[in-house]
Design a protein around this motif. Sequence first.
Motif, PDB file in Angstrom:
ATOM      1  N   ALA A  69      -0.120  -5.378 -34.051  1.00 51.48           N
ATOM      2  CA  ALA A  69       0.070  -5.759 -35.456  1.00 51.48           C
ATOM      3  C   ALA A  69      -1.245  -6.213 -36.080  1.00 51.48           C
ATOM      4  O   ALA A  69      -1.572  -5.843 -37.220  1.00 51.48           O
ATOM      5  CB  ALA A  69       1.124  -6.854 -35.549  1.00 51.48           C
ATOM      6  N   LEU A  70      -2.006  -7.024 -35.354  1.00 47.95           N
ATOM      7  CA  LEU A  70      -3.283  -7.502 -35.881  1.00 47.95           C
ATOM      8  C   LEU A  70      -4.268  -6.351 -36.057  1.00 47.95           C
ATOM      9  O   LEU A  70      -4.948  -6.253 -37.086  1.00 47.95           O
ATOM     10  CB  LEU A  70      -3.868  -8.559 -34.944  1.00 47.95           C
ATOM     11  CG  LEU A  70      -3.158  -9.921 -34.933  1.00 47.95           C
ATOM     12  CD1 LEU A  70      -3.729 -10.811 -33.849  1.00 47.95           C
ATOM     13  CD2 LEU A  70      -3.282 -10.591 -36.300  1.00 47.95           C
ATOM     14  N   ARG A  71      -4.338  -5.480 -35.065  1.00 49.37           N
ATOM     15  CA  ARG A  71      -5.272  -4.349 -35.170  1.00 49.37           C
ATOM     16  C   ARG A  71      -4.858  -3.376 -36.268  1.00 49.37           C
ATOM     17  O   ARG A  71      -5.703  -2.732 -36.892  1.00 49.37           O
ATOM     18  CB  ARG A  71      -5.363  -3.617 -33.827  1.00 49.37           C
ATOM     19  CG  ARG A  71      -6.034  -4.418 -32.724  1.00 49.37           C
ATOM     20  CD  ARG A  71      -6.314  -3.528 -31.514  1.00 49.37           C
ATOM     21  NE  ARG A  71      -5.086  -2.957 -30.953  1.00 49.37           N
ATOM     22  CZ  ARG A  71      -4.333  -3.556 -30.035  1.00 49.37           C
ATOM     23  NH1 ARG A  71      -4.674  -4.759 -29.584  1.00 49.37           N
ATOM     24  NH2 ARG A  71      -3.247  -2.965 -29.571  1.00 49.37           N
ATOM     25  N   GLY A  72      -3.544  -3.269 -36.494  1.00 49.10           N
ATOM     26  CA  GLY A  72      -3.065  -2.309 -37.479  1.00 49.10           C
ATOM     27  C   GLY A  72      -2.992  -2.839 -38.893  1.00 49.10           C
ATOM     28  O   GLY A  72      -2.730  -2.075 -39.830  1.00 49.10           O
ATOM     29  N   ALA A  73      -3.232  -4.160 -39.085  1.00 54.07           N
ATOM     30  CA  ALA A  73      -3.098  -4.750 -40.423  1.00 54.07           C
ATOM     31  C   ALA A  73      -3.993  -4.068 -41.460  1.00 54.07           C
ATOM     32  O   ALA A  73      -3.527  -3.759 -42.570  1.00 54.07           O
ATOM     33  CB  ALA A  73      -3.370  -6.247 -40.363  1.00 54.07           C
TER      34      ALA A  73
END
Length: 248
Positions: A69-73
Amino acid sequence: MSGVLRSAEYRLAARRVLRWTAWYTRGLDPAVAGARQDEIASDLHEHARWAEESGVDADELARSIRGRALRGAPADLAWRAGALQRLDPRLRSMRRIEFSLLAIVVTIGVVDAALGAFVAVRLVRALLIGDVAEVPSAAIGAVGLGAIALIATFALAGPRQRGWAALLLAVPTALIFTQTAQALSSLSATAVLLVNRVSWWQPAALAVGLALAAVCVTAAVHWLRPARTAARSVRADASTPNEGVPHA
């Protein structure tokens, strides 16, 4: 297949990702937003199934989901920007106007609440050092109006009650500038000097308050319209493609 999929760790991580997805798809065409949310939910489910089949425990799965989720934000935000660009130009213009109006009304609410808080701080200081023997009624009024403004400002966050919140905010906005000036004239020697030198302060404060209150009322009328006919017709004509790659 019940262990990981039913674990509290997985459910918590999945809920957070889905809340994030709901946030960055807000205001888009419902079909587009729904398709994106369904993709993310399906992706999370497949991730959990893979983890269970691979012997990955719930804690490790939750960490993996949070990391994705963090990498894809950034990609999610880029996806939203692209979806907004594909909106009908009329609808895009309406959204800009809506955002600007909300920003103006929120700013008014913050200013009102700040004035009430400032009077409260000055009142406490004056009582502590003995500048006043009793609480001036104007100070009570200013603090109360600031509290109402703060409540109304928080209520602006909800689209359903936004119109009523703006209408409520118009009340303290119309009065708080004169109440603040009157309160400070009882609590501050500097304010007393200013009031004595500037004879037109009261009508000026009232004029500013009424002008800003009129802005709040205008926003309230806009948000309380029984139906967003124009916005819905534009949205119905918009041909936004239902596509996007999930980055949960």
